[in-house]
Write a protein that holds these residues in place. Structure first.
Motif, PDB file in Angstrom:
ATOM      1  N   VAL A   1       0.853  -1.180   0.000  1.00 29.07           N
ATOM      2  CA  VAL A   1       0.000   0.000   0.000  1.00 29.07           C
ATOM      3  C   VAL A   1       0.897   1.240   0.000  1.00 29.07           C
ATOM      4  CG1 VAL A   1      -1.804   1.282   1.208  1.00 29.07           C
ATOM      5  CG2 VAL A   1      -1.796  -1.217   1.264  1.00 29.07           C
ATOM      6  N   ILE A   2       0.589   2.191  -0.872  1.00 32.12           N
ATOM      7  CA  ILE A   2       1.335   3.447  -0.962  1.00 32.12           C
ATOM      8  C   ILE A   2       0.403   4.569  -0.518  1.00 32.12           C
ATOM      9  CG2 ILE A   2       2.594   5.006  -2.488  1.00 32.12           C
ATOM     10  CD1 ILE A   2       3.124   2.579  -4.310  1.00 32.12           C
ATOM     11  N   ILE A   3       0.827   5.323   0.507  1.00 32.43           N
ATOM     12  CA  ILE A   3      -0.009   6.381   1.082  1.00 32.43           C
ATOM     13  C   ILE A   3       0.557   7.734   0.677  1.00 32.43           C
ATOM     14  CG2 ILE A   3      -0.887   7.415   3.206  1.00 32.43           C
ATOM     15  CD1 ILE A   3       0.294   3.891   3.444  1.00 32.43           C
ATOM     16  N   GLU A   4      -0.308   8.558   0.068  1.00 32.26           N
ATOM     17  CA  GLU A   4       0.089   9.893  -0.365  1.00 32.26           C
ATOM     18  C   GLU A   4      -0.905  10.918   0.179  1.00 32.26           C
ATOM     19  OE1 GLU A   4       2.092   9.298  -4.678  1.00 32.26           O
ATOM     20  OE2 GLU A   4      -0.066   8.849  -4.582  1.00 32.26           O
ATOM     21  N   HIS A   5      -0.510  12.202   0.074  1.00 32.75           N
ATOM     22  CA  HIS A   5      -1.371  13.313   0.495  1.00 32.75           C
ATOM     23  C   HIS A   5      -1.897  13.102   1.917  1.00 32.75           C
ATOM     24  CE1 HIS A   5      -2.071  13.465  -4.083  1.00 32.75           C
ATOM     25  NE2 HIS A   5      -1.121  14.340  -3.774  1.00 32.75           N
ATOM     26  N   TRP A   6      -1.006  12.729   2.818  1.00 30.42           N
ATOM     27  CA  TRP A   6      -1.399  12.475   4.193  1.00 30.42           C
ATOM     28  C   TRP A   6      -1.072  13.651   5.109  1.00 30.42           C
ATOM     29  CZ3 TRP A   6       2.725  12.116   7.771  1.00 30.42           C
ATOM     30  CH2 TRP A   6       4.004  12.039   7.209  1.00 30.42           C
ATOM     31  N   GLY A   7      -0.463  14.705   4.523  1.00 33.40           N
ATOM     32  CA  GLY A   7      -0.163  15.893   5.297  1.00 33.40           C
ATOM     33  C   GLY A   7       1.293  16.072   5.631  1.00 33.40           C
ATOM     34  N   GLY A   8       2.101  15.036   5.403  1.00 34.38           N
ATOM     35  CA  GLY A   8       3.537  15.119   5.675  1.00 34.38           C
ATOM     36  C   GLY A   8       4.354  15.032   4.405  1.00 34.38           C
ATOM     37  N   ASP A   9       5.669  15.002   4.578  1.00 31.92           N
ATOM     38  CA  ASP A   9       6.579  14.945   3.440  1.00 31.92           C
ATOM     39  C   ASP A   9       6.709  13.513   2.927  1.00 31.92           C
ATOM     40  OD1 ASP A   9       7.038  17.658   3.760  1.00 31.92           O
ATOM     41  OD2 ASP A   9       8.733  17.336   5.118  1.00 31.92           O
TER      42      ASP A   9
END
Length: 279
Positions: free
Chosen positions: A197-205
């Protein structure tokens, strides 16, 4: 308040049922620990084989995932036992609050709860009576949380009477997060536990990574932004990052996730404008 014979029998039956649930939780915890020990042994053996090149990477990944899931099952069984012990303590507290301390002969009842077992009654129970006027004051007792964590939501903010089973608080451990991703049901059939699973746009870098732990067996209806009803399935995943890397992510936060269902290396790609239909 003095319990009648029927209410007293029901209170004792609830305590016995709670004790049975504790024993059942003990057995489940022992079963999970045995499975975890076996998975750890197989994982150690697989590490030796993969180091010598005697095992396919796919088989090693599967064993690694099984070992991780076995450890998670142990944690789940521990939480289940804590809940069972709490329910037993709560049943004993209700019995004592309702009549146990007001009836001297209650301790002679063969069905009354016994102290000194492995799951002790909470010591914070107290019932006060005015010795001068004989008026019974409101009994006070402490409700012990079934698990450790923080208060996530308060359902009952104002003081007042509530029905049995009414949710008061929602507790959780922000340091042990999981990811809930809803996908179309036709996409869910291609997702298997262990998928990346690749998590993006979560609020961090940067991006975060995770692994699918399970795909729920039941779908639900969700209306899209265009007003179309869609069959959706929840996919549950675990983070593969240290807590310091996740930062301040908390319960119910929004993320965008991609699930890898297929992978190919060194594939030739062409822009769609460069292709023409033949025939």
């Amino acid at each position: 308040m003095l319990l009648d014979a029927r209410a007293r029998s029901e209170a004792i039956a609830r305590i016995r049922a709670a004790e049975a649930l504790v024993r059942q939780a003990d057995a489940g915890l022992e079963r999970a620990r045995q499975a975890s020990d076996l998975a750890a042994t197989e994982y150690a053996r697989a590490q030796e084989l993969i180091g010598r090149g005697a095992m396919p990477q796919e088989a090693f990944d599967r064993i690694e995932h099984q070992e991780r899931m076995a450890r998670a099952e142990v944690r789940s069984a521990e939480f289940a036992r804590e809940v069972a012990v709490f329910e037993k303590q709560q049943a004993e507290a209700i019995f004592v609050r309702s009549g146990g301390t007001l009836v001297p002969e209650s301790s002679d009842d063969p069905g009354a709860p016994e102290n000194g077992n492995e799951n002790e009654t909470p010591d914070d129970l107290s019932a006060e009576t005015d010795a001068t006027s004989g008026d019974e004051r409101t009994p006070l007792f402490t409700i012990v949380a079934p698990v450790s964590g923080q208060v996530l939501r308060v359902m009952q903010e104002s003081a007042g009477p509530v029905q049995v089973g009414t949710p008061l608080l929602e507790l959780g451990d922000p340091s042990d997060l999981e990811i809930e991703i809803d996908v179309l049901s036709e996409d869910a059939v291609r997702i298997v536990p262990g998928a990346e699973v690749i998590i993006e746009h979560w609020g961090g870098d940067g991006v975060l990574t995770g692994v699918v732990s399970r795909v729920e067996p039941s779908a639900f209806v969700k209306v899209s932004a265009l007003g179309v009803e869609e069959q959706r399935v929840n996919v549950i995943a675990d983070f593969r990052e240290e807590r310091s890397r996740i930062g301040t992510l908390g319960d119910g936060y929004r993320i965008e996730a991609s699930i890898v269902v297929d992978r190919a290396e060194q594939v030739l790609t062409l822009p769609s404008d460069a292709l023409f239909r033949d025939g």
